[in-house]
Design a protein around this motif. Structure first.
Motif, PDB file in Angstrom:
ATOM      1  N   SER A  99      69.782  41.068  92.059  1.00 38.78           N
ATOM      2  CA  SER A  99      69.950  42.394  92.641  1.00 38.78           C
ATOM      3  C   SER A  99      69.495  43.503  91.702  1.00 38.78           C
ATOM      4  CB  SER A  99      71.430  42.599  92.976  1.00 38.78           C
ATOM      5  OG  SER A  99      71.662  43.862  93.569  1.00 38.78           O
ATOM      6  N   PRO A 100      68.750  44.468  92.228  1.00 39.47           N
ATOM      7  CA  PRO A 100      68.379  45.622  91.410  1.00 39.47           C
ATOM      8  C   PRO A 100      69.440  46.713  91.502  1.00 39.47           C
ATOM      9  CG  PRO A 100      67.219  45.721  93.500  1.00 39.47           C
ATOM     10  CD  PRO A 100      68.124  44.520  93.568  1.00 39.47           C
ATOM     11  N   SER A 101      70.222  46.857  90.474  1.00 39.47           N
ATOM     12  CA  SER A 101      71.193  47.946  90.463  1.00 39.47           C
ATOM     13  C   SER A 101      70.459  49.256  90.190  1.00 39.47           C
ATOM     14  CB  SER A 101      72.240  47.705  89.376  1.00 39.47           C
ATOM     15  OG  SER A 101      71.609  47.692  88.108  1.00 39.47           O
ATOM     16  N   SER A 102      71.173  50.361  90.288  1.00 36.63           N
ATOM     17  CA  SER A 102      70.552  51.634  89.922  1.00 36.63           C
ATOM     18  C   SER A 102      70.223  51.618  88.432  1.00 36.63           C
ATOM     19  CB  SER A 102      71.478  52.806  90.246  1.00 36.63           C
ATOM     20  OG  SER A 102      72.659  52.737  89.470  1.00 36.63           O
ATOM     21  N   GLY A 103      69.118  52.248  88.068  1.00 32.81           N
ATOM     22  CA  GLY A 103      68.681  52.241  86.682  1.00 32.81           C
ATOM     23  C   GLY A 103      68.441  53.637  86.147  1.00 32.81           C
ATOM     24  N   TYR A 104      67.228  53.876  85.669  1.00 30.57           N
ATOM     25  CA  TYR A 104      66.896  55.190  85.130  1.00 30.57           C
ATOM     26  C   TYR A 104      66.625  56.175  86.263  1.00 30.57           C
ATOM     27  CZ  TYR A 104      66.158  52.627  80.781  1.00 30.57           C
ATOM     28  OH  TYR A 104      66.336  51.832  79.680  1.00 30.57           O
ATOM     29  N   VAL A 105      67.080  57.399  86.090  1.00 33.92           N
ATOM     30  CA  VAL A 105      66.722  58.505  86.972  1.00 33.92           C
ATOM     31  C   VAL A 105      66.124  59.613  86.121  1.00 33.92           C
ATOM     32  CG1 VAL A 105      68.413  57.997  88.774  1.00 33.92           C
ATOM     33  CG2 VAL A 105      69.069  59.444  86.857  1.00 33.92           C
TER      34      VAL A 105
ATOM     35  N   LEU B  18      66.682  65.214  91.236  1.00 42.65           N
ATOM     36  CA  LEU B  18      65.917  64.032  90.841  1.00 42.65           C
ATOM     37  C   LEU B  18      64.444  64.096  91.221  1.00 42.65           C
ATOM     38  CD1 LEU B  18      68.347  61.052  91.472  1.00 42.65           C
ATOM     39  CD2 LEU B  18      68.072  62.510  89.459  1.00 42.65           C
ATOM     40  N   LEU B  19      63.637  63.542  90.350  1.00 46.22           N
ATOM     41  CA  LEU B  19      62.201  63.432  90.574  1.00 46.22           C
ATOM     42  C   LEU B  19      61.923  62.242  91.471  1.00 46.22           C
ATOM     43  CD1 LEU B  19      59.334  64.471  89.676  1.00 46.22           C
ATOM     44  CD2 LEU B  19      59.422  62.664  87.919  1.00 46.22           C
ATOM     45  N   ASP B  20      61.135  62.449  92.515  1.00 47.39           N
ATOM     46  CA  ASP B  20      60.678  61.350  93.368  1.00 47.39           C
ATOM     47  C   ASP B  20      59.605  60.574  92.606  1.00 47.39           C
ATOM     48  OD1 ASP B  20      59.837  59.637  95.357  1.00 47.39           O
ATOM     49  OD2 ASP B  20      58.867  61.196  96.559  1.00 47.39           O
ATOM     50  N   LEU B  21      59.869  59.303  92.360  1.00 40.26           N
ATOM     51  CA  LEU B  21      58.975  58.496  91.533  1.00 40.26           C
ATOM     52  C   LEU B  21      57.799  57.912  92.317  1.00 40.26           C
ATOM     53  CD1 LEU B  21      61.760  56.560  89.582  1.00 40.26           C
ATOM     54  CD2 LEU B  21      60.624  58.703  88.931  1.00 40.26           C
ATOM     55  N   MET B  22      57.892  57.886  93.645  1.00 41.65           N
ATOM     56  CA  MET B  22      56.869  57.205  94.432  1.00 41.65           C
ATOM     57  C   MET B  22      55.467  57.811  94.320  1.00 41.65           C
ATOM     58  SD  MET B  22      57.717  54.365  95.600  1.00 41.65           S
ATOM     59  CE  MET B  22      56.256  54.064  96.578  1.00 41.65           C
ATOM     60  N   PRO B  23      55.301  59.130  94.263  1.00 44.38           N
ATOM     61  CA  PRO B  23      53.943  59.662  94.106  1.00 44.38           C
ATOM     62  C   PRO B  23      53.259  59.145  92.836  1.00 44.38           C
ATOM     63  CG  PRO B  23      55.423  61.399  94.819  1.00 44.38           C
ATOM     64  CD  PRO B  23      56.284  60.219  94.494  1.00 44.38           C
ATOM     65  N   TYR B  24      54.018  58.983  91.766  1.00 45.73           N
ATOM     66  CA  TYR B  24      53.458  58.481  90.512  1.00 45.73           C
ATOM     67  C   TYR B  24      53.131  56.991  90.625  1.00 45.73           C
ATOM     68  CZ  TYR B  24      55.355  62.873  88.737  1.00 45.73           C
ATOM     69  OH  TYR B  24      55.640  64.206  88.545  1.00 45.73           O
ATOM     70  N   ILE B  25      53.980  56.264  91.350  1.00 49.52           N
ATOM     71  CA  ILE B  25      53.760  54.824  91.520  1.00 49.52           C
ATOM     72  C   ILE B  25      52.555  54.563  92.424  1.00 49.52           C
ATOM     73  CG2 ILE B  25      54.772  52.703  92.461  1.00 49.52           C
ATOM     74  CD1 ILE B  25      57.532  53.889  91.654  1.00 49.52           C
ATOM     75  N   ARG B  26      52.476  55.299  93.537  1.00 48.26           N
ATOM     76  CA  ARG B  26      51.362  55.088  94.478  1.00 48.26           C
ATOM     77  C   ARG B  26      50.007  55.406  93.846  1.00 48.26           C
ATOM     78  NH1 ARG B  26      54.811  57.863  98.260  1.00 48.26           N
ATOM     79  NH2 ARG B  26      55.800  56.404  99.707  1.00 48.26           N
ATOM     80  N   SER B  27      49.993  56.350  92.936  1.00 46.12           N
ATOM     81  CA  SER B  27      48.719  56.770  92.340  1.00 46.12           C
ATOM     82  C   SER B  27      48.340  55.933  91.124  1.00 46.12           C
ATOM     83  CB  SER B  27      48.792  58.245  91.932  1.00 46.12           C
ATOM     84  OG  SER B  27      49.773  58.442  90.920  1.00 46.12           O
ATOM     85  N   ASP B  28      49.160  54.931  90.789  1.00 46.62           N
ATOM     86  CA  ASP B  28      48.930  54.146  89.578  1.00 46.62           C
ATOM     87  C   ASP B  28      49.150  52.663  89.902  1.00 46.62           C
ATOM     88  OD1 ASP B  28      49.010  52.904  87.097  1.00 46.62           O
ATOM     89  OD2 ASP B  28      50.049  54.563  86.118  1.00 46.62           O
ATOM     90  N   GLU B  29      48.061  51.956  90.133  1.00 51.80           N
ATOM     91  CA  GLU B  29      48.135  50.548  90.528  1.00 51.80           C
ATOM     92  C   GLU B  29      48.854  49.702  89.485  1.00 51.80           C
ATOM     93  OE1 GLU B  29      45.057  46.920  91.714  1.00 51.80           O
ATOM     94  OE2 GLU B  29      44.369  49.001  91.754  1.00 51.80           O
TER      95      GLU B  29
END
Length: 426
Positions: free
Chosen positions: A312-318, A109-120
């Protein structure tokens, strides 16, 4: 002369390499996706249209999807691929969180946080509860849902009024605690002896009992029960847990057990049950059924007089961690598209799902889709908002409860066995 030829050859090679690079960058990126929106219901059709429109709006990306008629079938298909060390670029898990765990273990799986942190702007699209549940202690994030699981129960207002579950003005008086809930069920049974309208007060199948009811009942029992419902308990051998398991004998008393959720839904919309335990997404079907104007949504009662709902946020897209960064960036664009206000508003208005984008205006939804808008308004104003059991407790505990609850609620011996099995996990 030789020097000039070598120089010319060097420039030709550079130009060929540059041409290949430019060709690669201008060729569309191909993304593969597995999802469970392949059925015949209107919501399935709308979701496939939404996916297709992503490709229309992004001509440099070709999204090839493999739909299944059910999310569990889709995720099992993806899981079979994982066993062969394969994965599509995107998998829509729709709450089937076991796939997230399996794919993480395989390092896919791709870690999504680097993309989120770099994009306000990307960060603004994400509901805070998603980070509360799915952000790992090491700062990684591997899944994003496009909808929240918002759950309470649906009830037939006309039946409640005719059964006398009303206030002094003749309006429905919803139960404020679990004792009042059973009193309401008893009134519906008495009314049914005369009307003959119902098979039972409600119909239950195992998934509803465990995923919709169990934590709602536990969280509504006491402060101790609420603490247990909020996270995997350190111990299950508590007074609150024992009381709640035993109390399920009262819940089962008013139920006609059924083999599947489809039957439970059908009984309710055809008017042969008065209550239906499920989420706000059912509004898409309920609003269009013959009795749609008789049906309303309610939060769960608690023994301390406040309302409780699941938000509740269930698991979604990976996303597959592709060695081709262009594929990863294209998949991130897909996630941003699915979480955009435009897509989220359409997803709510046309499929009955609860938006995960916190900036979506619920008033807009209520105007287009009153039943859903009112249900969301009610759920989000509940004093207690729980995460679902699949988001808070481990799968082994859920399996034990699923297998043991119906016997444990009436047998002290089976209750002890259930608690012993749960305690062994800790």
């Amino acid at each position: 002369m030789k020097k000039s030829c070598k120089l010319l050859l060097f420039f030709v090679i550079i130009m060929l390499l540059e041409g290949c690079r430019m060709k690669e960058e201008t060729e569309p990126v191909h993304l593969s996706m597995i999802h469970g929106w392949g059925g015949t219901l209107r919501a399935h059709s709308v979701m496939r249209e939404i996916y297709d429109e992503f490709g229309t709006q992004n001509s440099d990306i070709i999204l090839s999807s493999q739909p299944s008629s059910d999310s569990s079938i889709a995720v099992e298909k993806a899981n079979d691929m994982l066993a062969l060390d394969e994965m599509p670029n995107i998998v829509s898990t729709n709450g089937q969180s076991f796939y997230v765990e399996n794919a993480i273990k395989r390092g896919k799986l791709l870690d999504l946080m680097p993309y989120i942190r770099s994009d306000e702007e990307f960060m603004k699209l994400i509901h805070p509860s998603i980070l509360e549940v799915w952000l790992n202690t090491d700062g990684t994030l591997y899944t994003l849902p496009d909808a929240l699981e918002v759950m309470g129960y649906w009830y037939n207002e006309r039946y409640f009024k005719e059964a006398g579950i009303v206030d002094k003005n003749g309006e429905v008086a919803l139960p404020e605690n679990w004792e009042e809930f059973y009193e309401a069920c008893e009134k519906l049974e008495v009314w049914n002896r005369e009307s003959g309208a119902l098979r039972s007060v409600y119909a239950l199948e195992t998934v509803q009992v465990v995923e919709n009811l169990f934590l709602a009942r536990l969280g509504g029992e006491s402060a101790e029960g609420l603490s247990m419902a909020a996270d995997t308990p350190e111990s299950y051998d508590t007074e609150s847990f024992r009381n709640v398991v035993k109390d399920f004998s009262n819940i089962y008393r008013y139920s006609k057990n059924t083999d599947n959720l489809e039957n439970a839904r059908q009984y309710f919309i055809e008017g042969t049950t008065a209550i239906y335990f499920n989420g706000v997404w059912e509004s898409e079907i309920i609003q269009n059924c013959e009795r749609g104007n008789e049906i309303a949504y309610a939060n769960y009662p608690t023994n301390y007089g406040v309302e409780l709902s699941y938000v509740s946020p269930s698991s979604g897209y990976v996303v597959y961690d592709s060695p081709d960064e262009r594929e990863n960036e294209a998949a991130i664009r897909f996630l941003k598209y699915m979480l955009s206000q435009e897509t989220q508003t359409r997803l709510a208005a046309q499929t009955g799902q609860a938006p995960s984008n916190p900036m979506v205006d619920n008033q807009v939804i209520a105007e287009k889709y009153p039943l859903l808008g009112n249900a969301l308004e009610s759920a989000h104003h509940a004093e207690i908002q729980l995460k679902t059991i699949t988001s808070t407790w481990n799968s082994e505990a859920i399996d034990i409860i699923s297998e043991s609850l119906e016997k444990a609620c009436i047998s002290e011996r089976d209750l002890e066995k259930m608690i012993e099995s749960l305690e062994r996990m800790n």
